[in-house]
Write a protein that holds these residues in place. Structure first.
Motif, PDB file in Angstrom:
ATOM      1  N   LEU A  46      -0.621   4.179   5.046  1.00 51.66           N
ATOM      2  CA  LEU A  46      -0.805   3.706   3.680  1.00 51.66           C
ATOM      3  C   LEU A  46       0.372   2.838   3.262  1.00 51.66           C
ATOM      4  O   LEU A  46       1.529   3.166   3.513  1.00 51.66           O
ATOM      5  N   SER A  47       0.070   1.724   2.634  1.00 50.34           N
ATOM      6  CA  SER A  47       1.144   0.891   2.108  1.00 50.34           C
ATOM      7  C   SER A  47       1.469   1.372   0.702  1.00 50.34           C
ATOM      8  O   SER A  47       0.605   1.808  -0.053  1.00 50.34           O
ATOM      9  N   ARG A  48       2.725   1.294   0.337  1.00 50.77           N
ATOM     10  CA  ARG A  48       3.160   1.806  -0.950  1.00 50.77           C
ATOM     11  C   ARG A  48       3.605   0.647  -1.827  1.00 50.77           C
ATOM     12  O   ARG A  48       4.032  -0.387  -1.351  1.00 50.77           O
ATOM     13  N   GLY A  49       3.507   0.838  -3.119  1.00 53.83           N
ATOM     14  CA  GLY A  49       4.054  -0.116  -4.048  1.00 53.83           C
ATOM     15  C   GLY A  49       3.075  -1.143  -4.586  1.00 53.83           C
ATOM     16  O   GLY A  49       3.447  -1.956  -5.415  1.00 53.83           O
TER      17      GLY A  49
END
Length: 79
Positions: A46-49
């Motif tokens: 999962l990519s964050r931000g």
């Protein structure tokens, strides 16, 4: 007018009235369409931000709407 719900299998699967080989006991068959769940495909971390931008935009709209109604209420009260 009263309607009764339709029951495609009015006799339970373990009933002695059911002929042998008809019906399947619960748990004997696999779930349908098991290959279309969310876990299919290659694993991607999962990519964050990415939610910071939309969240800030939402709060800006909320604050602007609140300010608009506050100013509108002040104009109505003084005018």
């Amino acid at each position: 007018m009263t309607t009764t719900p339709s029951n495609p299998d009015p006799v339970p699967w373990d009933s002695p009235e059911k002929p042998p080989g008809v019906g399947v006991a619960p748990g004997e068959t696999p779930p349908a369409e098991s290959g279309t769940g969310t876990a299919t495909g290659p694993y991607r971390p999962l990519s964050r931000g990415w939610t910071k931008g939309p969240l800030i935009a939402l709060w800006v709209v909320v604050v602007l709407c609140a300010l608009f109604f506050l100013v509108y209420a002040i104009v109505l009260a003084t005018g």
